[in-house]
Design a protein around this motif. Structure first.
Motif, PDB file in Angstrom:
ATOM      1  N   MET A  72       0.818  -1.202   0.000  1.00  0.00           N
ATOM      2  CA  MET A  72       0.000   0.000   0.000  1.00  0.00           C
ATOM      3  C   MET A  72       0.860   1.262   0.000  1.00  0.00           C
ATOM      4  SD  MET A  72      -3.062   0.719  -0.466  1.00  0.00           S
ATOM      5  CE  MET A  72      -4.062  -0.716  -0.134  1.00  0.00           C
ATOM      6  N   GLU A  73       2.014   1.219   0.676  1.00  0.00           N
ATOM      7  CA  GLU A  73       2.909   2.389   0.668  1.00  0.00           C
ATOM      8  C   GLU A  73       3.381   2.696  -0.756  1.00  0.00           C
ATOM      9  OE1 GLU A  73       5.869   1.451   3.602  1.00  0.00           O
ATOM     10  OE2 GLU A  73       4.508   1.977   5.264  1.00  0.00           O
ATOM     11  N   LYS A  74       3.614   1.631  -1.526  1.00  0.00           N
ATOM     12  CA  LYS A  74       4.023   1.797  -2.926  1.00  0.00           C
ATOM     13  C   LYS A  74       2.899   2.470  -3.726  1.00  0.00           C
ATOM     14  CE  LYS A  74       4.220  -1.786  -5.580  1.00  0.00           C
ATOM     15  NZ  LYS A  74       4.392  -3.210  -5.876  1.00  0.00           N
ATOM     16  N   LEU A  75       1.654   2.032  -3.485  1.00  0.00           N
ATOM     17  CA  LEU A  75       0.532   2.638  -4.209  1.00  0.00           C
ATOM     18  C   LEU A  75       0.329   4.092  -3.803  1.00  0.00           C
ATOM     19  CD1 LEU A  75      -2.264  -0.094  -4.300  1.00  0.00           C
ATOM     20  CD2 LEU A  75      -0.490   0.400  -5.978  1.00  0.00           C
ATOM     21  N   VAL A  76       0.525   4.389  -2.509  1.00  0.00           N
ATOM     22  CA  VAL A  76       0.379   5.769  -2.036  1.00  0.00           C
ATOM     23  C   VAL A  76       1.432   6.652  -2.706  1.00  0.00           C
ATOM     24  CG1 VAL A  76       0.692   7.260  -0.005  1.00  0.00           C
ATOM     25  CG2 VAL A  76      -0.779   5.240   0.147  1.00  0.00           C
ATOM     26  N   ALA A  77       2.668   6.158  -2.802  1.00  0.00           N
ATOM     27  CA  ALA A  77       3.728   6.933  -3.459  1.00  0.00           C
ATOM     28  C   ALA A  77       3.353   7.206  -4.915  1.00  0.00           C
ATOM     29  CB  ALA A  77       5.052   6.180  -3.373  1.00  0.00           C
ATOM     30  N   GLY A  78       2.777   6.202  -5.587  1.00  0.00           N
ATOM     31  CA  GLY A  78       2.344   6.373  -6.969  1.00  0.00           C
ATOM     32  C   GLY A  78       1.232   7.410  -7.085  1.00  0.00           C
ATOM     33  N   ALA A  79       0.282   7.361  -6.145  1.00  0.00           N
ATOM     34  CA  ALA A  79      -0.841   8.305  -6.172  1.00  0.00           C
ATOM     35  C   ALA A  79      -0.351   9.720  -5.901  1.00  0.00           C
ATOM     36  CB  ALA A  79      -1.901   7.896  -5.144  1.00  0.00           C
ATOM     37  N   LYS A  80       0.694   9.862  -5.085  1.00  0.00           N
ATOM     38  CA  LYS A  80       1.219  11.196  -4.790  1.00  0.00           C
ATOM     39  C   LYS A  80       1.922  11.779  -6.006  1.00  0.00           C
ATOM     40  CE  LYS A  80       2.178  12.723  -0.840  1.00  0.00           C
ATOM     41  NZ  LYS A  80       2.683  13.096   0.485  1.00  0.00           N
ATOM     42  N   ALA A  81       2.610  10.903  -6.758  1.00  0.00           N
ATOM     43  CA  ALA A  81       3.319  11.362  -7.944  1.00  0.00           C
ATOM     44  C   ALA A  81       2.343  11.708  -9.065  1.00  0.00           C
ATOM     45  CB  ALA A  81       4.297  10.288  -8.405  1.00  0.00           C
ATOM     46  N   ASP A  82       1.258  10.961  -9.137  1.00  0.00           N
ATOM     47  CA  ASP A  82       0.320  11.144 -10.244  1.00  0.00           C
ATOM     48  C   ASP A  82      -1.086  10.772  -9.777  1.00  0.00           C
ATOM     49  OD1 ASP A  82      -0.903  11.427 -12.672  1.00  0.00           O
ATOM     50  OD2 ASP A  82      -0.163   9.527 -13.493  1.00  0.00           O
ATOM     51  N   PRO A  83      -1.752  11.701  -9.037  1.00  0.00           N
ATOM     52  CA  PRO A  83      -3.061  11.352  -8.463  1.00  0.00           C
ATOM     53  C   PRO A  83      -4.124  11.143  -9.537  1.00  0.00           C
ATOM     54  CG  PRO A  83      -2.468  13.651  -7.964  1.00  0.00           C
ATOM     55  CD  PRO A  83      -1.301  13.046  -8.670  1.00  0.00           C
ATOM     56  N   GLY A  84      -4.800   9.986  -9.462  1.00  0.00           N
ATOM     57  CA  GLY A  84      -5.833   9.667 -10.441  1.00  0.00           C
ATOM     58  C   GLY A  84      -7.202  10.126  -9.976  1.00  0.00           C
ATOM     59  N   GLU A  85      -8.245   9.597 -10.633  1.00  0.00           N
ATOM     60  CA  GLU A  85      -9.628   9.989 -10.317  1.00  0.00           C
ATOM     61  C   GLU A  85     -10.228   9.117  -9.221  1.00  0.00           C
ATOM     62  OE1 GLU A  85     -11.203  12.723 -11.524  1.00  0.00           O
ATOM     63  OE2 GLU A  85      -9.166  13.047 -12.255  1.00  0.00           O
ATOM     64  N   ASP A  86      -9.450   8.173  -8.707  1.00  0.00           N
ATOM     65  CA  ASP A  86      -9.956   7.248  -7.696  1.00  0.00           C
ATOM     66  C   ASP A  86      -9.824   7.850  -6.302  1.00  0.00           C
ATOM     67  OD1 ASP A  86      -7.128   6.900  -7.061  1.00  0.00           O
ATOM     68  OD2 ASP A  86      -7.090   5.804  -8.970  1.00  0.00           O
ATOM     69  N   MET A  87     -10.166   7.053  -5.275  1.00  0.00           N
ATOM     70  CA  MET A  87     -10.193   7.578  -3.913  1.00  0.00           C
ATOM     71  C   MET A  87      -8.800   7.966  -3.410  1.00  0.00           C
ATOM     72  SD  MET A  87     -12.073   5.857  -0.631  1.00  0.00           S
ATOM     73  CE  MET A  87     -13.389   5.195  -1.601  1.00  0.00           C
ATOM     74  N   LEU A  88      -7.799   7.161  -3.731  1.00  0.00           N
ATOM     75  CA  LEU A  88      -6.433   7.530  -3.327  1.00  0.00           C
ATOM     76  C   LEU A  88      -6.044   8.871  -3.943  1.00  0.00           C
ATOM     77  CD1 LEU A  88      -4.236   4.266  -3.513  1.00  0.00           C
ATOM     78  CD2 LEU A  88      -4.718   5.664  -1.485  1.00  0.00           C
ATOM     79  N   GLY A  89      -6.346   9.039  -5.221  1.00  0.00           N
ATOM     80  CA  GLY A  89      -6.033  10.288  -5.917  1.00  0.00           C
ATOM     81  C   GLY A  89      -6.772  11.468  -5.301  1.00  0.00           C
ATOM     82  N   MET A  90      -8.041  11.248  -4.974  1.00  0.00           N
ATOM     83  CA  MET A  90      -8.844  12.305  -4.356  1.00  0.00           C
ATOM     84  C   MET A  90      -8.259  12.711  -3.003  1.00  0.00           C
ATOM     85  SD  MET A  90     -11.213  13.101  -1.831  1.00  0.00           S
ATOM     86  CE  MET A  90     -11.721  11.526  -1.166  1.00  0.00           C
ATOM     87  N   LEU A  91      -7.904  11.707  -2.205  1.00  0.00           N
ATOM     88  CA  LEU A  91      -7.365  12.003  -0.865  1.00  0.00           C
ATOM     89  C   LEU A  91      -6.053  12.774  -0.970  1.00  0.00           C
ATOM     90  CD1 LEU A  91      -8.199   8.623   0.928  1.00  0.00           C
ATOM     91  CD2 LEU A  91      -9.139  10.868   1.511  1.00  0.00           C
ATOM     92  N   VAL A  92      -5.221  12.411  -1.943  1.00  0.00           N
ATOM     93  CA  VAL A  92      -3.950  13.110  -2.146  1.00  0.00           C
ATOM     94  C   VAL A  92      -4.212  14.552  -2.594  1.00  0.00           C
ATOM     95  CG1 VAL A  92      -1.949  13.253  -3.689  1.00  0.00           C
ATOM     96  CG2 VAL A  92      -2.549  11.066  -2.607  1.00  0.00           C
ATOM     97  N   ARG A  93      -5.128  14.728  -3.548  1.00  0.00           N
ATOM     98  CA  ARG A  93      -5.408  16.073  -4.067  1.00  0.00           C
ATOM     99  C   ARG A  93      -6.015  16.978  -3.002  1.00  0.00           C
ATOM    100  NH1 ARG A  93      -6.987  13.659  -8.735  1.00  0.00           N
ATOM    101  NH2 ARG A  93      -9.111  13.537  -7.975  1.00  0.00           N
ATOM    102  N   GLU A  94      -6.987  16.428  -2.247  1.00  0.00           N
ATOM    103  CA  GLU A  94      -7.731  17.295  -1.322  1.00  0.00           C
ATOM    104  C   GLU A  94      -7.089  17.407   0.057  1.00  0.00           C
ATOM    105  OE1 GLU A  94     -11.884  16.921  -1.441  1.00  0.00           O
ATOM    106  OE2 GLU A  94     -11.790  17.307  -3.603  1.00  0.00           O
ATOM    107  N   HIS A  95      -6.377  16.375   0.465  1.00  0.00           N
ATOM    108  CA  HIS A  95      -5.866  16.387   1.847  1.00  0.00           C
ATOM    109  C   HIS A  95      -4.393  16.043   1.932  1.00  0.00           C
ATOM    110  CE1 HIS A  95     -10.040  16.599   3.138  1.00  0.00           C
ATOM    111  NE2 HIS A  95     -10.313  15.535   2.414  1.00  0.00           N
ATOM    112  N   GLY A  96      -3.715  15.892   0.815  1.00  0.00           N
ATOM    113  CA  GLY A  96      -2.329  15.442   0.811  1.00  0.00           C
ATOM    114  C   GLY A  96      -1.426  16.397   1.580  1.00  0.00           C
ATOM    115  N   ALA A  97      -0.430  15.842   2.245  1.00  0.00           N
ATOM    116  CA  ALA A  97       0.483  16.669   3.024  1.00  0.00           C
ATOM    117  C   ALA A  97       1.884  16.154   2.828  1.00  0.00           C
ATOM    118  CB  ALA A  97       0.113  16.593   4.499  1.00  0.00           C
ATOM    119  N   ASP A  98       2.838  17.079   2.738  1.00  0.00           N
ATOM    120  CA  ASP A  98       4.233  16.659   2.672  1.00  0.00           C
ATOM    121  C   ASP A  98       4.909  17.000   3.980  1.00  0.00           C
ATOM    122  OD1 ASP A  98       4.605  15.459   0.118  1.00  0.00           O
ATOM    123  OD2 ASP A  98       4.164  17.429  -0.738  1.00  0.00           O
TER     124      ASP A  98
END
Lengths: 63, 413
Positions: free
Chosen positions: B196-222
């Motif tokens: 899952m950490e690998k998928l999260v890293a992928g979503a952070k690099a290129d957030p898609g239209e799915d829930m992981l992508g949404m969470l990164v876009r709307e609530h992502g934090a570095d």
């Protein structure tokens, strides 16, 4: 009867909307919105059921 | 080397569809009994509907977070690793931490959002029925229907590549199996976490239209630490994101799939009710609720810990003790419903507590309901002559699993 919703404790389970979507709605964040505050007849019965079902106890009836 | 499976704790014991008579005996006598929990620790088992509802509704006196004070046997993880692994695990939090985490996800599970998903779920169900029909009778309903439908749905929703399914389906099933030794279950948990950490890293690099992508876009934090985040931040940390997504992936696999398998068998054993669900479009909504109540596939939610001295059914329970809620027993309490051991799909309603109650009430309940309301009638309509290929006593029930179900269900049509 008057339906009061505590939007701070609502967890967005949606059982109220599933029970009556004329009395209840969810905003874009999933949090409860009371559409009809003083439902009557069959809507009042459904509203009472929704109050008893609400998992987070966010709904109550004030007489 | 094989180990003999451990003795099942009372709250997990069943006789096919039914909780064992001893569980009913607890409910009808003292209502609360000292038992041994799943992990071999002493606990109080609560068996009546009203008491279970009261416990689950009260997150102040019955805490989900305090279970962390108990350490599991054979757990090799460091405190730091355990802390990291628990980030985002909503089932191990109390309000207000729980409220903050859950609110990241509630927009994704509204009744309206579920309606938008409906056409895609219909399509997924039809594709799986087409494949079964093309391959021909007989088939095993679990790998051909009950498991892949909710699996594909949760993958698309979350943004998990379905191509990886062999890997994570195997993992999610074994992680919650009590007959698998604890070190192996912890190893599986670690693997799942790394995936899952690998998928999260992928979503952070290129957030898609799915829930992981949404969470990164709307609530992502570095660079936000989990300690800071727990002070009520509107941003979600990477650890929390991996934790939330892992929880949803497991929950999306192990619940609806078992309801579809076990529910189909229950209907096959009650042909008049099966015919009703197949032929009457209005029958499915109450039928799903009654199947949920009667089968109550989740034996008990997460154990609660008392935060103060309490009394349940007249029993004094001191602060700091474990409390388990027996959901199948509560859902078959004659003070909750008449003739509780009878399955009657006509009378189903949402008052059961198979999805739990209180602030931890199943987040995915609207999705699970929609999947079941689509899948059961579609299966029965496609194969009107559906029948079990095995005698009832030979059908393998998943006795050792935290969530009840069937290992397989060979069927003909």
């Amino acid at each position: 009867m008057k339906i009061v919703a505590d939007r701070d404790v609502c967890i967005g389970a949606g059982l109220c909307v599933g029970t009556s979507d004329t009395v209840f709605d969810q905003d874009d964040d999933g949090i409860v919105v009371v559409l009809v505050e003083d439902p009557e007849g069959a809507d009042a019965d459904l509203a009472r059921e929704a109050v008893s079902l609400c998992p987070s106890s966010a709904l109550r009836i004030v007489d | 080397m094989t180990q003999a499976p451990p003795e099942l704790p009372l709250h997990m014991r069943r006789d096919h569809f039914d909780p064992v008579a001893e569980l009913a005996e607890v409910r009808e006598s003292e209502g609360v009994r000292r038992v041994t929990s799943t992990f071999g620790m002493p606990a109080w088992l609560v068996a009546r509907h009203d008491d279970v509802r009261d416990v689950l509704a009260d997150a102040t006196r019955f805490s989900n977070a305090s279970q962390l004070a108990f350490s599991l046997p054979d757990d090799p993880r460091s405190a730091e690793e355990k802390r990291k692994a628990l980030a985002g695990q909503m089932l191990a939090t109390d309000p207000p931490d729980h409220t903050r985490l859950r609110r990241f996800l509630t927009p994704e599970f509204t009744v309206r959002r579920m309606r938008r998903l409906e056409p895609r779920i219909v399509e997924i169900v039809d594709q799986h029925l087409d494949a079964m029909e093309a391959a021909g009778s007989p088939a095993d309903l679990v790998p051909s229907f009950a498991l892949p439908i909710p699996s594909l749905v949760i993958c698309e929703l979350l943004g998990v590549p379905y191509a990886d399914r062999d890997e994570f389906q195997h993992r999610t099933a074994r992680q919650l199996d009590l007959s698998i030794p604890m070190p192996e279950r912890i190893a599986l948990q670690r693997e799942g976490r790394a995936y899952m950490e690998k998928l999260v890293a992928g979503a952070k690099a290129d957030p898609g239209e799915d829930m992981l992508g949404m969470l990164v876009r709307e609530h992502g934090a570095d660079g936000l630490s989990t300690a800071e985040a727990q002070d009520g931040a509107a941003e979600i940390t990477d650890d929390e994101l991996a934790g939330l997504a892992s929880l949803l992936l497991v929950a999306g696999h192990e619940t609806t799939s078992n309801m579809l398998g076990l529910g189909t068998l229950a209907l096959l054993r009650h042909p008049d009710q099966l015919a009703l669900v197949r032929d009457d479009p209005d029958a499915i909504v109450p039928a799903v609720e009654e199947l949920m109540r009667w089968l109550s596939i989740v034996h008990t939610g997460v154990a609660r810990t008392t935060t103060q001295d309490v009394e349940i059914a007249g029993q004094h329970i001191p602060k700091g003790e474990l409390v388990l809620c027996a959901l199948p027993s509560a859902n078959r309490d004659p003070s909750f419903i008449d003739d509780p051991d009878t399955l009657d799909v006509r009378r189903g309603s949402m008052g059961h507590i198979a999805f739990g109650h209180g602030v931890h009430h199943c987040l995915g309940a609207p999705l699970a309901r929609m999947e079941m309301r689509i899948a059961f009638p579609a299966l029965l309509k496609r194969f009107p002559d559906l029948a079990s290929a095995l005698p009832f006593d030979e059908i393998p029930f998943r006795a050792y699993h935290f969530i009840y179900g069937l290992h397989s269900l060979p069927v003909t049509w």
